[in-house]
Design a protein around this motif. Sequence first.
Motif, PDB file in Angstrom:
ATOM      1  N   THR A  14       0.830  -1.203   0.000  1.00  0.00           N
ATOM      2  CA  THR A  14       0.000   0.000   0.000  1.00  0.00           C
ATOM      3  C   THR A  14       0.868   1.257   0.000  1.00  0.00           C
ATOM      4  O   THR A  14       0.615   2.204  -0.757  1.00  0.00           O
ATOM      5  N   ALA A  15       1.901   1.259   0.830  1.00  0.00           N
ATOM      6  CA  ALA A  15       2.792   2.420   0.911  1.00  0.00           C
ATOM      7  C   ALA A  15       3.515   2.655  -0.423  1.00  0.00           C
ATOM      8  O   ALA A  15       3.658   3.807  -0.866  1.00  0.00           O
ATOM      9  N   LEU A  16       3.958   1.583  -1.069  1.00  0.00           N
ATOM     10  CA  LEU A  16       4.657   1.726  -2.341  1.00  0.00           C
ATOM     11  C   LEU A  16       3.738   2.261  -3.434  1.00  0.00           C
ATOM     12  O   LEU A  16       4.115   3.162  -4.197  1.00  0.00           O
ATOM     13  N   SER A  21       2.256   7.629  -6.390  1.00  0.00           N
ATOM     14  CA  SER A  21       1.415   8.769  -6.783  1.00  0.00           C
ATOM     15  C   SER A  21       2.109  10.102  -6.541  1.00  0.00           C
ATOM     16  O   SER A  21       1.743  11.114  -7.139  1.00  0.00           O
ATOM     17  N   LEU A  22       3.099  10.098  -5.675  1.00  0.00           N
ATOM     18  CA  LEU A  22       3.800  11.335  -5.337  1.00  0.00           C
ATOM     19  C   LEU A  22       5.035  11.569  -6.196  1.00  0.00           C
ATOM     20  O   LEU A  22       5.641  12.640  -6.129  1.00  0.00           O
ATOM     21  N   ALA A  23       5.409  10.571  -6.990  1.00  0.00           N
ATOM     22  CA  ALA A  23       6.630  10.670  -7.793  1.00  0.00           C
ATOM     23  C   ALA A  23       6.460  11.698  -8.901  1.00  0.00           C
ATOM     24  O   ALA A  23       5.397  11.820  -9.501  1.00  0.00           O
ATOM     25  N   ARG A  24       7.525  12.416  -9.164  1.00  0.00           N
ATOM     26  CA  ARG A  24       7.492  13.420 -10.232  1.00  0.00           C
ATOM     27  C   ARG A  24       8.006  12.841 -11.551  1.00  0.00           C
ATOM     28  O   ARG A  24       7.694  13.343 -12.616  1.00  0.00           O
ATOM     29  N   SER A  25       8.804  11.802 -11.467  1.00  0.00           N
ATOM     30  CA  SER A  25       9.353  11.157 -12.655  1.00  0.00           C
ATOM     31  C   SER A  25       8.486   9.950 -13.014  1.00  0.00           C
ATOM     32  O   SER A  25       8.131   9.151 -12.140  1.00  0.00           O
ATOM     33  N   MET A  26       8.171   9.808 -14.301  1.00  0.00           N
ATOM     34  CA  MET A  26       7.356   8.669 -14.736  1.00  0.00           C
ATOM     35  C   MET A  26       8.068   7.340 -14.486  1.00  0.00           C
ATOM     36  O   MET A  26       7.415   6.347 -14.162  1.00  0.00           O
ATOM     37  N   ILE A  27       9.384   7.315 -14.642  1.00  0.00           N
ATOM     38  CA  ILE A  27      10.099   6.059 -14.428  1.00  0.00           C
ATOM     39  C   ILE A  27      10.046   5.676 -12.947  1.00  0.00           C
ATOM     40  O   ILE A  27       9.803   4.513 -12.611  1.00  0.00           O
ATOM     41  N   ILE A  28      10.225   6.639 -12.068  1.00  0.00           N
ATOM     42  CA  ILE A  28      10.146   6.350 -10.626  1.00  0.00           C
ATOM     43  C   ILE A  28       8.727   5.944 -10.265  1.00  0.00           C
ATOM     44  O   ILE A  28       8.518   4.977  -9.518  1.00  0.00           O
ATOM     45  N   LEU A  32       8.003   2.276  -8.658  1.00  0.00           N
ATOM     46  CA  LEU A  32       7.347   2.097  -7.360  1.00  0.00           C
ATOM     47  C   LEU A  32       6.046   1.318  -7.516  1.00  0.00           C
ATOM     48  O   LEU A  32       5.708   0.481  -6.673  1.00  0.00           O
ATOM     49  N   SER A  33       5.331   1.585  -8.595  1.00  0.00           N
ATOM     50  CA  SER A  33       4.087   0.865  -8.848  1.00  0.00           C
ATOM     51  C   SER A  33       4.351  -0.623  -9.082  1.00  0.00           C
ATOM     52  O   SER A  33       3.604  -1.478  -8.589  1.00  0.00           O
ATOM     53  N   VAL A  34       5.412  -0.948  -9.827  1.00  0.00           N
ATOM     54  CA  VAL A  34       5.776  -2.361 -10.038  1.00  0.00           C
ATOM     55  C   VAL A  34       6.123  -3.021  -8.700  1.00  0.00           C
ATOM     56  O   VAL A  34       5.680  -4.138  -8.420  1.00  0.00           O
ATOM     57  N   ALA A  35       6.891  -2.320  -7.879  1.00  0.00           N
ATOM     58  CA  ALA A  35       7.270  -2.881  -6.574  1.00  0.00           C
ATOM     59  C   ALA A  35       6.029  -3.111  -5.712  1.00  0.00           C
ATOM     60  O   ALA A  35       5.863  -4.184  -5.117  1.00  0.00           O
ATOM     61  N   GLY A  36       5.141  -2.124  -5.661  1.00  0.00           N
ATOM     62  CA  GLY A  36       3.920  -2.266  -4.871  1.00  0.00           C
ATOM     63  C   GLY A  36       3.007  -3.354  -5.404  1.00  0.00           C
ATOM     64  O   GLY A  36       2.469  -4.169  -4.635  1.00  0.00           O
ATOM     65  N   SER A  37       2.842  -3.400  -6.708  1.00  0.00           N
ATOM     66  CA  SER A  37       1.984  -4.429  -7.311  1.00  0.00           C
ATOM     67  C   SER A  37       2.559  -5.824  -7.086  1.00  0.00           C
ATOM     68  O   SER A  37       1.808  -6.773  -6.840  1.00  0.00           O
ATOM     69  N   SER A  38       3.873  -5.940  -7.140  1.00  0.00           N
ATOM     70  CA  SER A  38       4.516  -7.234  -6.878  1.00  0.00           C
ATOM     71  C   SER A  38       4.243  -7.690  -5.446  1.00  0.00           C
ATOM     72  O   SER A  38       3.965  -8.861  -5.197  1.00  0.00           O
TER      73      SER A  38
END
Length: 79
Positions: A14-16, A21-28, A32-38
Motif C-alpha cells: 500500500t505504501a509503495l 502517486s507522489l513521484a514526479r518522474s514517470m520512471i520512478i 514504485l508501482s511495479v514494486a507495490g503491485s509485486s
Amino acid sequence: MMMQWMEAVGYLATALVAGSSLARSMIILRTLSVAGSSMFVLYGLATQTYPIVLLNLFTCVVNVVQIFFLLRRDEKVRA
C-alpha cells in the motif's frame, strides 16, 4: 505469525503504490508501482484473494512494458 507477516507485506504494498502517486518522474512512478503491485501479488497469493493477484499481475506487466518504452524513448533522445 504468518498472518502478521502478510499483513506487513500488504501495508508495504500500500505504501509503495501510494508513494508512486507522489513521484514526479514517470520512471520512478512506474518502478514504485511495479514494486507495490509485486508485493500485492505476494499478499494476494498468501491470502488466496485471486482478484488482487490478477489485477496486480496485470498492473505489473503494463508498468514494466511502459518502463521499457520510456527507457527506449530516452535512449533515442540522447542519440
